[in-house]
Design a protein around this motif. Sequence first.
Motif, short mmCIF file in Angstrom:
data_model
loop_
_atom_site.label_atom_id
_atom_site.label_comp_id
_atom_site.label_asym_id
_atom_site.label_seq_id
_atom_site.Cartn_x
_atom_site.Cartn_y
_atom_site.Cartn_z
N GLN A 141 0.83 -1.21 0.00
CA GLN A 141 0.00 0.00 0.00
C GLN A 141 0.87 1.26 0.00
OE1 GLN A 141 -2.42 -0.47 3.48
NE2 GLN A 141 -3.61 -2.13 2.61
N ASN A 142 1.87 1.29 -0.86
CA ASN A 142 2.79 2.44 -0.99
C ASN A 142 3.56 2.72 0.30
OD1 ASN A 142 2.13 2.91 -3.72
ND2 ASN A 142 0.26 3.95 -3.04
N ARG A 143 3.78 1.70 1.10
CA ARG A 143 4.53 1.83 2.34
C ARG A 143 5.67 0.81 2.33
NH1 ARG A 143 -0.61 1.38 6.34
NH2 ARG A 143 0.77 2.08 7.97
N THR A 144 6.78 1.15 2.97
CA THR A 144 7.88 0.21 3.11
C THR A 144 7.82 -0.38 4.51
OG1 THR A 144 9.24 1.49 1.58
CG2 THR A 144 10.39 -0.06 3.03
N GLY A 156 20.08 0.64 0.07
CA GLY A 156 20.88 0.19 1.19
C GLY A 156 20.77 1.00 2.45
N GLU A 157 19.76 1.87 2.57
CA GLU A 157 19.58 2.61 3.81
C GLU A 157 19.05 1.67 4.89
OE1 GLU A 157 18.57 7.00 1.96
OE2 GLU A 157 17.22 6.14 3.43
N CYS A 158 19.49 1.88 6.11
CA CYS A 158 19.13 1.00 7.21
C CYS A 158 17.75 1.33 7.77
CB CYS A 158 20.17 1.13 8.33
SG CYS A 158 21.77 0.50 7.86
N PRO A 159 16.91 0.32 7.96
CA PRO A 159 15.57 0.54 8.52
C PRO A 159 15.59 0.48 10.04
CG PRO A 159 15.79 -1.72 7.87
CD PRO A 159 17.10 -1.05 7.52
N SER A 160 16.35 1.37 10.68
CA SER A 160 16.49 1.30 12.13
C SER A 160 15.21 1.70 12.84
CB SER A 160 17.65 2.21 12.59
OG SER A 160 17.38 3.53 12.21
N GLN A 161 15.09 1.25 14.09
CA GLN A 161 13.89 1.53 14.86
C GLN A 161 13.70 3.02 15.07
OE1 GLN A 161 15.02 -1.24 18.00
NE2 GLN A 161 13.08 -2.28 17.69
N ASP A 162 14.77 3.78 15.18
CA ASP A 162 14.62 5.21 15.41
C ASP A 162 14.15 5.96 14.16
OD1 ASP A 162 17.06 4.81 14.15
OD2 ASP A 162 18.08 6.40 15.23
N ARG A 163 14.20 5.31 12.99
CA ARG A 163 13.68 5.91 11.76
C ARG A 163 12.27 5.42 11.45
NH1 ARG A 163 17.69 6.31 6.84
NH2 ARG A 163 15.78 7.30 6.13
N ALA A 164 11.70 4.63 12.34
CA ALA A 164 10.39 4.04 12.08
C ALA A 164 9.30 5.11 12.18
CB ALA A 164 10.10 2.93 13.07
N LEU A 179 6.97 -5.50 13.49
CA LEU A 179 6.62 -4.86 12.22
C LEU A 179 6.88 -3.39 12.36
CD1 LEU A 179 5.15 -4.71 9.41
CD2 LEU A 179 3.03 -4.45 10.71
N LEU A 180 7.59 -2.82 11.40
CA LEU A 180 7.75 -1.37 11.40
C LEU A 180 7.60 -0.83 9.99
CD1 LEU A 180 10.72 -0.12 10.32
CD2 LEU A 180 11.49 -1.17 12.41
N GLU A 181 7.08 0.37 9.93
CA GLU A 181 7.03 1.13 8.68
C GLU A 181 8.20 2.09 8.71
OE1 GLU A 181 4.24 4.29 6.22
OE2 GLU A 181 3.47 3.39 8.06
N THR A 182 8.98 2.12 7.66
CA THR A 182 10.19 2.93 7.66
C THR A 182 10.21 3.89 6.48
OG1 THR A 182 12.61 2.87 7.71
CG2 THR A 182 11.51 1.19 6.39
N SER A 183 10.94 4.97 6.67
CA SER A 183 11.16 5.92 5.57
C SER A 183 12.49 5.63 4.88
CB SER A 183 11.16 7.35 6.11
OG SER A 183 12.18 7.50 7.08
N GLY A 195 -2.12 -5.97 -4.57
CA GLY A 195 -1.21 -5.67 -3.49
C GLY A 195 -1.86 -5.65 -2.13
N ARG A 196 -3.18 -5.72 -2.05
CA ARG A 196 -3.87 -5.69 -0.76
C ARG A 196 -3.82 -7.04 -0.07
NH1 ARG A 196 -5.14 -2.87 3.64
NH2 ARG A 196 -7.04 -3.62 4.58
N SER A 197 -3.73 -8.10 -0.83
CA SER A 197 -3.75 -9.44 -0.24
C SER A 197 -2.35 -10.03 -0.25
CB SER A 197 -4.71 -10.34 -1.01
OG SER A 197 -6.02 -9.85 -0.92
N SER A 198 -1.73 -10.04 0.91
CA SER A 198 -0.41 -10.63 1.07
C SER A 198 -0.38 -11.40 2.38
CB SER A 198 0.68 -9.55 1.09
OG SER A 198 0.75 -8.89 -0.15
#
Length: 137
Positions: free
Chosen positions: A40-43, A71-79, A61-65, A103-106
């Motif tokens: 849904q257009n989210r990483t 190769g950018e790190c999906p760290s918890q502080d960037r969530a 589960l986290l949504e990250t920017s 894409g809605r059903s995964s």
Amino acid sequence: KKCMQAKNELAWFDLKQSENVDPCGGQWPEMQGATSVRFQNRTLVLTSSSYGAIAPSHLHLLETSADLGNGECPSQDRAKRQITFRLPPGLEDLHTERIASNGRSSLVWSLTEFGTRMVLSFSLSDIVDAMDESSSL
């Protein structure tokens, strides 16, 4: 013995430069598996943590920017948002499966390693909805 240490690291591996592995630093304690997905257009990044045969496991589960493709790190502080679910002991690897072209059903798949082994499946939209609901409280 020290428990709950963030001693596992996510790393982006470039097949063309295999000698240059750049870990993202400590992430979730006792991490067993990780996967990422565009939904849904989210990483989204999902990780599993296991604390032995008796204690509950965690599904994070986290949504990250972070730009995972570069190769950018999906760290918890960037969530942007994150949530943790308690699951049976011994949660292992994670896999995401897209089952509809919209894409809605995964699905998210995992398995446990202790006692009677279980294969678990979750609707990705259900756990994303739970994350969104918990962040709006």
